[in-house]
Scaffold this active site. Sequence first.
Site, PDB file in Angstrom:
ATOM      1  NE  ARG A 260      -4.063  -1.791   0.209  1.00 40.59           N
ATOM      2  CZ  ARG A 260      -4.211  -3.218   0.102  1.00 40.59           C
ATOM      3  NH1 ARG A 260      -2.811  -3.442  -0.673  1.00 40.59           N
ATOM      4  NH2 ARG A 260      -5.212  -4.034   0.243  1.00 40.59           N
TER       5      ARG A 260
ATOM      6  CB  SER B  36      -8.554  -2.043   4.845  1.00 37.86           C
ATOM      7  OG  SER B  36      -8.760  -3.246   4.520  1.00 37.86           O
TER       8      SER B  36
ATOM      9  CD  GLU C 250      -5.239   1.535   2.541  1.00 38.16           C
ATOM     10  OE1 GLU C 250      -4.803   1.742   1.310  1.00 38.16           O
ATOM     11  OE2 GLU C 250      -6.335   1.942   2.745  1.00 38.16           O
TER      12      GLU C 250
HETATM   13  P1  FAD Z   1      -8.905   8.950  -4.099  1.00 42.52           P
HETATM   14  O1  FAD Z   1      -9.560   8.437  -2.792  1.00 42.52           O
HETATM   15  O2  FAD Z   1      -9.770   9.791  -4.852  1.00 42.52           O
HETATM   16  O3  FAD Z   1      -7.477   9.235  -3.767  1.00 42.52           O
HETATM   17  C1  FAD Z   1      -6.846   8.452  -2.904  1.00 42.52           C
HETATM   18  C2  FAD Z   1      -5.373   9.135  -3.129  1.00 42.52           C
HETATM   19  O4  FAD Z   1      -4.694   9.229  -4.183  1.00 42.52           O
HETATM   20  C3  FAD Z   1      -5.497  10.775  -2.577  1.00 42.52           C
HETATM   21  O5  FAD Z   1      -4.400  11.055  -1.825  1.00 42.52           O
HETATM   22  C4  FAD Z   1      -5.477  11.430  -4.056  1.00 42.52           C
HETATM   23  O6  FAD Z   1      -4.808  12.773  -3.724  1.00 42.52           O
HETATM   24  C5  FAD Z   1      -4.395  10.401  -4.555  1.00 42.52           C
HETATM   25  N1  FAD Z   1      -4.753  10.410  -6.241  1.00 42.52           N
HETATM   26  C6  FAD Z   1      -5.890   9.997  -6.630  1.00 42.52           C
HETATM   27  N2  FAD Z   1      -5.889  10.126  -7.947  1.00 42.52           N
HETATM   28  C7  FAD Z   1      -4.635  10.507  -8.430  1.00 42.52           C
HETATM   29  C8  FAD Z   1      -3.904  10.910  -9.445  1.00 42.52           C
HETATM   30  N3  FAD Z   1      -4.524  10.673 -10.753  1.00 42.52           N
HETATM   31  N4  FAD Z   1      -2.497  11.050  -9.425  1.00 42.52           N
HETATM   32  C9  FAD Z   1      -2.348  11.503  -8.128  1.00 42.52           C
HETATM   33  N5  FAD Z   1      -2.668  11.374  -7.075  1.00 42.52           N
HETATM   34  C10 FAD Z   1      -3.994  10.674  -7.163  1.00 42.52           C
HETATM   35  N6  FAD Z   1      -7.803  -0.727  -1.639  1.00 42.52           N
HETATM   36  C11 FAD Z   1      -7.180  -1.785  -1.881  1.00 42.52           C
HETATM   37  O7  FAD Z   1      -5.932  -1.796  -2.370  1.00 42.52           O
HETATM   38  N7  FAD Z   1      -7.742  -3.013  -1.959  1.00 42.52           N
HETATM   39  C12 FAD Z   1      -8.953  -3.373  -1.950  1.00 42.52           C
HETATM   40  O8  FAD Z   1      -9.431  -4.570  -1.796  1.00 42.52           O
HETATM   41  C13 FAD Z   1      -9.827  -2.146  -1.566  1.00 42.52           C
HETATM   42  N8  FAD Z   1     -11.316  -2.514  -1.328  1.00 42.52           N
HETATM   43  C14 FAD Z   1     -11.973  -1.420  -1.022  1.00 42.52           C
HETATM   44  C15 FAD Z   1     -13.320  -1.555  -0.681  1.00 42.52           C
HETATM   45  C16 FAD Z   1     -13.977  -0.553  -0.540  1.00 42.52           C
HETATM   46  C17 FAD Z   1     -15.527  -0.832  -0.138  1.00 42.52           C
HETATM   47  C18 FAD Z   1     -13.783   0.640  -0.602  1.00 42.52           C
HETATM   48  C19 FAD Z   1     -14.882   1.903  -0.371  1.00 42.52           C
HETATM   49  C20 FAD Z   1     -12.440   0.875  -0.524  1.00 42.52           C
HETATM   50  C21 FAD Z   1     -11.259  -0.032  -1.015  1.00 42.52           C
HETATM   51  N9  FAD Z   1     -10.152   0.099  -1.199  1.00 42.52           N
HETATM   52  C22 FAD Z   1      -9.257  -1.013  -1.738  1.00 42.52           C
HETATM   53  C23 FAD Z   1      -9.460   1.426  -1.180  1.00 42.52           C
HETATM   54  C24 FAD Z   1      -9.708   2.352  -2.601  1.00 42.52           C
HETATM   55  O9  FAD Z   1     -10.866   1.834  -3.225  1.00 42.52           O
HETATM   56  C25 FAD Z   1      -8.365   2.338  -3.369  1.00 42.52           C
HETATM   57  O10 FAD Z   1      -7.368   2.860  -2.823  1.00 42.52           O
HETATM   58  C26 FAD Z   1      -8.441   3.070  -4.642  1.00 42.52           C
HETATM   59  O11 FAD Z   1      -7.384   3.128  -5.415  1.00 42.52           O
HETATM   60  C27 FAD Z   1      -8.755   4.589  -4.335  1.00 42.52           C
HETATM   61  O12 FAD Z   1      -9.133   5.249  -5.425  1.00 42.52           O
HETATM   62  P2  FAD Z   1      -9.633   6.625  -5.705  1.00 42.52           P
HETATM   63  O13 FAD Z   1      -9.700   7.050  -7.080  1.00 42.52           O
HETATM   64  O14 FAD Z   1     -11.137   6.532  -5.022  1.00 42.52           O
HETATM   65  O15 FAD Z   1      -8.670   7.276  -4.918  1.00 42.52           O
HETATM   66  N1  EPU Z   2     -10.132 -11.138  10.406  1.00 47.95           N
HETATM   67  C1  EPU Z   2     -10.641 -11.195  11.550  1.00 47.95           C
HETATM   68  N2  EPU Z   2     -11.825 -10.476  11.800  1.00 47.95           N
HETATM   69  C2  EPU Z   2     -12.065  -9.531  11.026  1.00 47.95           C
HETATM   70  C3  EPU Z   2     -11.807  -9.501   9.562  1.00 47.95           C
HETATM   71  C4  EPU Z   2     -10.523 -10.299   9.641  1.00 47.95           C
HETATM   72  O1  EPU Z   2     -10.385 -12.149  12.492  1.00 47.95           O
HETATM   73  O2  EPU Z   2     -13.437  -9.078  11.203  1.00 47.95           O
HETATM   74  C5  EPU Z   2      -8.782 -11.822  10.065  1.00 47.95           C
HETATM   75  C6  EPU Z   2      -9.234 -13.555   9.756  1.00 47.95           C
HETATM   76  O3  EPU Z   2      -8.375 -14.302  10.123  1.00 47.95           O
HETATM   77  C7  EPU Z   2      -9.121 -13.282   8.080  1.00 47.95           C
HETATM   78  C8  EPU Z   2      -7.812 -12.225   7.958  1.00 47.95           C
HETATM   79  O4  EPU Z   2      -8.189 -11.357   9.001  1.00 47.95           O
HETATM   80  O5  EPU Z   2      -8.643 -14.518   7.541  1.00 47.95           O
HETATM   81  C9  EPU Z   2      -7.762 -11.549   6.626  1.00 47.95           C
HETATM   82  O6  EPU Z   2      -9.095 -10.953   6.391  1.00 47.95           O
HETATM   83  P1  EPU Z   2      -9.478 -10.701   4.811  1.00 47.95           P
HETATM   84  O7  EPU Z   2      -9.094 -11.777   4.013  1.00 47.95           O
HETATM   85  O8  EPU Z   2     -10.807 -10.125   5.037  1.00 47.95           O
HETATM   86  O9  EPU Z   2      -8.445  -9.639   4.496  1.00 47.95           O
HETATM   87  P2  EPU Z   2      -7.840  -8.409   5.299  1.00 47.95           P
HETATM   88  O10 EPU Z   2      -6.126  -8.731   5.718  1.00 47.95           O
HETATM   89  O11 EPU Z   2      -8.658  -7.745   6.442  1.00 47.95           O
HETATM   90  C10 EPU Z   2      -6.593  -7.143   3.292  1.00 47.95           C
HETATM   91  C11 EPU Z   2      -6.650  -5.931   2.526  1.00 47.95           C
HETATM   92  C12 EPU Z   2      -7.897  -5.543   1.553  1.00 47.95           C
HETATM   93  C13 EPU Z   2      -8.035  -6.696   0.682  1.00 47.95           C
HETATM   94  C14 EPU Z   2      -8.300  -8.216   1.321  1.00 47.95           C
HETATM   95  C15 EPU Z   2      -8.035  -9.400   0.346  1.00 47.95           C
HETATM   96  C16 EPU Z   2      -5.248  -4.467   3.738  1.00 47.95           C
HETATM   97  C17 EPU Z   2      -5.058  -3.388   4.591  1.00 47.95           C
HETATM   98  N3  EPU Z   2      -6.379  -4.983   3.437  1.00 47.95           N
HETATM   99  O12 EPU Z   2      -7.708  -7.164   4.175  1.00 47.95           O
HETATM  100  O13 EPU Z   2      -7.718  -4.632   1.159  1.00 47.95           O
HETATM  101  O14 EPU Z   2      -9.316  -6.815   0.043  1.00 47.95           O
HETATM  102  O15 EPU Z   2      -6.947  -8.223   2.073  1.00 47.95           O
HETATM  103  O16 EPU Z   2      -6.951  -9.643  -0.116  1.00 47.95           O
HETATM  104  O17 EPU Z   2      -4.137  -5.106   3.244  1.00 47.95           O
HETATM  105  C18 EPU Z   2      -8.460  -2.147   1.280  1.00 47.95           C
HETATM  106  O18 EPU Z   2      -7.233  -1.895   1.122  1.00 47.95           O
HETATM  107  O19 EPU Z   2      -9.306  -1.088   1.539  1.00 47.95           O
HETATM  108  C19 EPU Z   2      -9.015  -3.551   1.360  1.00 47.95           C
HETATM  109  C20 EPU Z   2     -10.152  -3.789   1.544  1.00 47.95           C
END
Ligand code: FAD
Ligand code: EPU
Length: 335
Positions: free
Chosen positions: A153, A227, A323
């Site tokens: 990240r 997250s 994060e």
């Molecule tokens: P924004 O929120 O608009 O911006 C985020 C940051 O990036 C800000 O600092 C902004 O200034 C900068 N930025 C944005 N665009 C640009 C650009 N073109 N140039 C320079 N800087 C820029 N993330 C994961 O990694 N894995 C996941 O599984 C995941 N699951 C998610 C699930 C949910 C339900 C939600 C709500 C979020 C999740 N995220 C996850 C987080 C998020 O989706 C990602 O971080 C995504 O990349 C953010 O994109 P955005 O365009 O909304 O960024």
């Molecule tokens: N867990 C719990 N309780 C909970 C949630 C998780 O005990 O309520 C423990 C369990 O042991 C589970 C483990 O955490 O097996 C991992 O959980 P999960 O697979 O849901 O993934 P995560 O580690 O919580 C990360 C990323 C997610 C990404 C998933 C799937 C980060 C900070 N988050 O979550 O990214 O989608 O893995 O790969 O690394 C995001 O960045 O916004 C995001 C959603």
Amino acid sequence: MNTFHVDVQTRYFARFSSVSDLRSLLQDPLFKENPRLILGGGSNVLFRADFPGIVLRNELRGIQLVSETDAHYLVDAAAGENWHGFVMECINRNWAGVENLSLIPGSVGAGPMQNIGAYGIEIKDVIDSVEAMRMADGKILRFVNSECAFGYRDSIFKQAERDQWVILSVRFRLNKRPVFQIDYGAIQEELDRENPDRITIRDVSNAVIRIRRSKLPDPDELGNAGSFFKNPLVPLELFEALRSKWPDIPVYPVSEQIVKVPAGWLIEKAGWKGRRVGNCGMHGKQALVLVNYGGATGDELYAHSSRVLESVRDMFGISLEREVNVIPPVAQAGP
Ligand code: FAD
Ligand code: EPU
């Protein structure tokens, strides 16, 4: 324009849908005099207060096949493209490599900034290079993968070069023959229902979508930014001490001396999962996701994250790191 649905205002707002628009904006005195923020989908930001400057919304569009070899496609995607839309386009065209990253909200351009990741893949695994414009002088540069300093990240755009560049487009190196990453337990379970000899990238994408829908809240229904904290890296010695007290603590090996512990587990053990405080809480199906039940302010959400952070630190001696991008930024390690 933020998926936490925090009700905030910006002093100035502009959108750009071409590089020349962006260049003109950068030369505008308003832009030079004010704090600025590039916004994509707003799905990884927490505004603690009104923004006292100019928010630029990236609306650059376009997906293009640049070239191909026997094994790969090189594909350019403009930064303002919706990420999941791009993933769907890749699946439709049989370009393999991003299927595990299905249903992540936000824009293509934010992907390298955070090095988005899920289900065993990070965007860095498929990035060839990133094209960006320097805000100070409008110069356009291409950062090859190794220059982006990608980490968990993390990237150069989040660290040394933070707030200096507008990412314009991302060039992906995608596979002609899929290399499936399906070790993640839940994906395997989902795919067991399919014929194992005939798995496609669409099957993997569908499996990921089903898993995500089962535990992550839809921001259209419940404000959140995914997250809220990173999974912490923990020295082995501390981990062993924790394991003697909590034998069920999950762990992912990182190196000989360091392990990764899921923050969701720590938060759940500390009693925050599904517990509501005012309009804030950690989600009942995924404790790592901070949610706005409706009407919470950015400061309230931030204060809740501090409570969780402090209680995890008191209980386990581990300091979680946020994060999500907090605006205005605050010292990461502290509450
Ligand atoms: P924004 O929120 O608009 O911006 C985020 C940051 O990036 C800000 O600092 C902004 O200034 C900068 N930025 C944005 N665009 C640009 C650009 N073109 N140039 C320079 N800087 C820029 N993330 C994961 O990694 N894995 C996941 O599984 C995941 N699951 C998610 C699930 C949910 C339900 C939600 C709500 C979020 C999740 N995220 C996850 C987080 C998020 O989706 C990602 O971080 C995504 O990349 C953010 O994109 P955005 O365009 O909304 O960024
Ligand atoms: N867990 C719990 N309780 C909970 C949630 C998780 O005990 O309520 C423990 C369990 O042991 C589970 C483990 O955490 O097996 C991992 O959980 P999960 O697979 O849901 O993934 P995560 O580690 O919580 C990360 C990323 C997610 C990404 C998933 C799937 C980060 C900070 N988050 O979550 O990214 O989608 O893995 O790969 O690394 C995001 O960045 O916004 C995001 C959603």
